[in-house]
Design a protein around this motif. Structure first.
Motif: not given
Length: 810
Positions: A34-57
């Motif tokens: 519910e708290e998830m929202q659109f961000s335009s901060v590159f570093e913040e988004i990149d960390v979130q994508l990396s965390q999810t990608d690592e959890f996929v593995h």
């Protein structure tokens, strides 16, 4: 910035949230969704994508990651902040289990260099998490694995429960005695046992005999056929049980209060630990959703770009998957010199889906979600996403659909920038076409001047012309199969699309005179333009097929090349083995030869000029040499063995030159030549040799043997020539396209002319018939554009005249 407020509904992102929540293990993760929202901060988004990608593995490769007991006890932790309050028994059980889960997760990442390399972002997330083994130990001393307070949680509780057990046993014995007596006297049925009513042990009795047993009636069954009597003998004992149970509750509360007092100073740290557990639940849900979609972490870049390969609309993918159907992927590129894509094409051709796919995937990425596209895609970053799609008619605000669109356009023009992504469906529609088209073109010009990015769908011809003539704007078309009269749902960038209005009207059965009159009203220029767009679409599809054929052929050749290289490596390996073996054999033969020669010399010396004996010795040496020659077929040459002998009466053999003779089946070539052949037959000093399909009789002395590797190289160089030669022999110089539709005939002629040019055919003929002359005209218009066509004309009147076109090729 996202506009409008219902942006998520328009791109159906709210459904994405619902799917994510289904993968959460607890309210902890759902709250994060519910708290998830659109961000335009590159570093913040990149960390979130990396965390999810690592959890996929982790989900794919690890079996030991905890996934149980994700309890949300934060409300309880907030409640027990007040002094004098205590944590209840159920909450304590959930606290203990969830704390053990947090500890297991932190332990999973700690002190493991391999995991530090594989999951750096998740390890950083777990680095400062508060865990306390002392809290867990204290809790485990109070409560067991079933959520019950242990007997030995305190000495007082142990004594109380021991007395409760003793008293209950005493009551049970008394009741059983009374019950047996009553059963013997017939007051109570044989199968009756003591029951519990309001915490007191009682005997079920028939109402007719209730006065036969002294005691207190506590209850009556709903049917009235049973009363529950507490015998006088056990009343006091039952009262004692009540007192002991009260003592037990007070002691449990005291124990829980004492534990809560101990726990209270750690509450801020514990709340942070549960924030970590919430993050893990959320990231895990995102990873599970990514696996469901075949999504991945894209090449995410801190610049303005969309360069997507085989992007897929997630919800459409899931919907079609249930039907065992596949979604058509989207290839799209928006960059500095082509920022705004104007998509045209027929209705229901996929324009809106294309636009929604762009909006949804870009929004997902900037919310930290993995997206379904290919690894070689590039995803950029936008500060704003504006969308205008659907019917926004409002009764309350007295706004028509068109007025609502204009309100949005007003907002877009005022607020968009070079960092904005605009998504506009049916641009300029909703009002009188001429003014709507003019306003749309003017707005498009403003968006382009502001260097904004965007995807815009339209039917207006002027917008297609604008995109063709202005830098920064590019046309795109949703492809359509005009023969099957159905959309292909494929986006093609570079040329505008046709609406196929006439074709669709004709398909659904609109009268021809109505269609003809409509065509006259819009004018020939419009109709010709639409036909031109259809021709472009057709040609593009043709060349796309050609490109796919080339790609498949290239892949096939690569496979052949790899196989050839592999086989050559194996041949070279075997060659080395054979040469090594041959070398050993040669050395053995040389050693045997030397020994034989020395023996012969010694025997000749010992014979002392005995001619007969000398003759026999020399004959033995000759036979030995012949045996060596016969047994050394694998050797090309054995070096001559020379040994001087100082013996006048005997002529000493000067060498044993061992050369393998040419036999039937050998591969040979003429000395000084490169062409190889095979020995078919040997006739004395001559041999019959097959050079390809030609047989020749050649003197043996003019031939030399060729080894296998040389033959492979020479054969390979001739394969291509043979293939082209075979194709040229089977090529027919006439093609008959009579009875075909125009596009079918044109496609067949394209393939025919391409093959003729490739095979260097000088003249070909096309049989198209006379008829209306339309087919002849289409074919000849195409021939004018082909560089390899030197000249074409009608066939001689005796052989078909205007019904046949003769083409001379360069």
């Amino acid at each position: 910035m996202i506009y409008p407020e219902n942006f998520e509904q328009k791109i159906e992102f709210f459904k994405i949230r619902q799917l994510l929540e289904q993968h959460c293990l607890s309210p902890l993760g759902k709250e994060k969704v519910e708290e998830m929202q659109f961000s335009s901060v590159f570093e913040e988004i990149d960390v979130q994508l990396s965390q999810t990608d690592e959890f996929v593995h982790i989900l794919q490769e690890e079996d030991s990651f905890p996934s149980d007991n994700f309890y949300d006890v934060r409300p309880v932790l907030h409640r027990i902040r007040v002094a004098g309050s205590w944590i209840d028994q159920n909450a304590l059980s959930e606290l203990l289990k969830s704390m053990l889960t947090i500890t297991s997760i932190v332990t999973f990442f700690k002190n493991d260099e391999e995991k530090a390399e594989r999951y750096p972002h998740l390890m950083l997330l777990a680095k400062e998490v508060f865990v306390s083994s002392e809290i867990s130990k204290k809790a485990e001393r109070i409560i067991d694995e079933f959520g019950q307070i242990r007997d030995h949680a305190s000495p007082q509780l142990s004594n109380i429960r021991r007395e409760i057990t003793s008293t209950l046993n005493s009551i049970s014995r008394s009741l059983n005695s009374i019950l047996r007596k009553a059963q013997a006297e017939g007051f109570v049925d044989k199968d009756i046992t003591p029951s519990m009513r309001d915490g007191r042990l009682v005997i079920p009795v028939n109402p007719a005999f209730k006065r036969k047993i002294k005691g207190i009636v506590h209850d009556e069954s709903a049917s009235g056929k049973t009363v529950y009597i507490e015998p006088s003998e056990v009343v006091e004992a039952n009262n004692r049980i009540r007192e002991l149970e009260s003592d037990e509750r007070r002691e449990i509360i005291r124990i829980l209060t004492e534990f809560t007092d101990y726990l209270r100073p750690f509450l801020p740290d514990l709340l942070q630990s549960y924030e970590f557990l919430a993050q893990i639940d959320f990231i895990r849900a995102k990873a599970k959703f990514a696996l469901q979609l075949n999504a991945l972490k894209p090449n995410f870049e801190n610049r303005l770009i969309i360069d997507w390969v085989q992007a897929v609309h997630p919800l459409l993918f899931l919907s079609l998957k249930k039907q065992n159907r596949k979604v058509v992927p989207l290839d799209i590129t928006l960059e500095e010199d082509s920022r705004i894509l104007v998509i045209s094409g027929p209705n229901a051709g996929g324009k809106s889906v294309c636009l929604k796919t762009v909006g949804l995937l870009q929004y997902m990425v900037q919310c930290g979600l993995l997206v379904p596209l290919r690894e070689n895609s590039q995803v950029g970053l936008f500060s704003d996403i504006f969308i205008d799609i659907g019917d926004e008619q409002s009764i309350e605000n007295d706004l028509s659909t068109y007025s609502s669109h204009l309100q949005n356009m007003k907002f877009f023009v005022k607020n968009c920038s070079k960092h904005s992504l605009l998504l506009i469906d049916e641009f300029g529609s909703g009002t009188e076409p001429q003014i709507g088209a003019a306003l749309a073109e003017s707005l498009l010009d403003r968006f382009n001047q502001k260097n904004a990015f965007g995807v815009i769908t339209t039917h207006y011809q002027n917008l297609k012309h604008f995109a063709n003539e202005n830098e920064g704007v590019i046309n795109g078309a949703m492809l359509y199969d005009r023969h099957e009269m159905q959309p292909l749902f494929q986006l093609s960038i570079g040329n505008p699309g046709s609406s196929f209005a006439v074709e669709i009207a004709r398909k659904i059965g609109l009268p021809d005179d109505v269609i003809a009159q409509a065509s006259e009203i819009v004018g020939s220029d419009y109709i010709n333009m639409d036909k031109y767009l259809q021709d472009i679409s057709r040609d593009r599809r043709y060349w796309e097929r050609k490109r796919e054929e080339v790609r498949r052929e290239r892949n096939r050749l690569n496979e052949i090349s790899e196989k050839y290289e592999s086989e050559m490596e194996e041949i070279n390996r075997k060659k080395k083995e054979i040469l090594a073996e041959a070398k050993q054999q040669a050395e053995r033969l040389i050693a045997e030869s030397n020994a034989k020669i020395e023996s012969t010399i010694r025997q000749i010396k010992e014979a002392q000029a005995d001619k007969e004996k000398t003759k026999r010795v020399r004959q033995s040496l000759t036979e030995f040499r012949e045996n060596i020659t016969t047994s050394s077929d694998t050797l090309q040459e054995v070096k001559p063995i020379r040994k001087k002998v100082k013996q006048k009466p005997v002529t000493q053999p000067q060498n044993t030159n061992l050369k393998t003779p040419i036999v039937t089946g050998d591969t040979v070539r003429m000395k000084g030549q490169t062409v190889t052949g095979e020995i078919l037959e040997i006739q004395g000093k001559k041999a019959i040799v097959a050079f390809g399909v030609i047989k020749s009789t050649v003197d043996l002395e003019k031939l030399e043997k060729v080894n296998g590797n040389q033959r492979v190289k020479e054969n390979k160089s001739s394969n291509t020539r043979d293939l082209l030669h075979d194709r040229k022999l089977s090529f027919k110089q006439d093609i008959d396209v009579r009875g075909m539709r125009g596009d079918e005939a044109l496609q067949a002629v394209m393939y025919f002319i391409d093959d003729a040019i490739q095979l260097s055919i000088s003249r070909v003929r096309i049989l198209h018939g006379t008829g209306t002359g339309a087919l002849r005209q289409i074919i000849r218009e195409y021939l004018k554009t082909v560089a390899g066509v030197a000249h074409f004309q009608d066939e001689h009147v005796q052989f078909g005249g205007a019904g046949i076109t003769v083409i001379d090729l360069d």
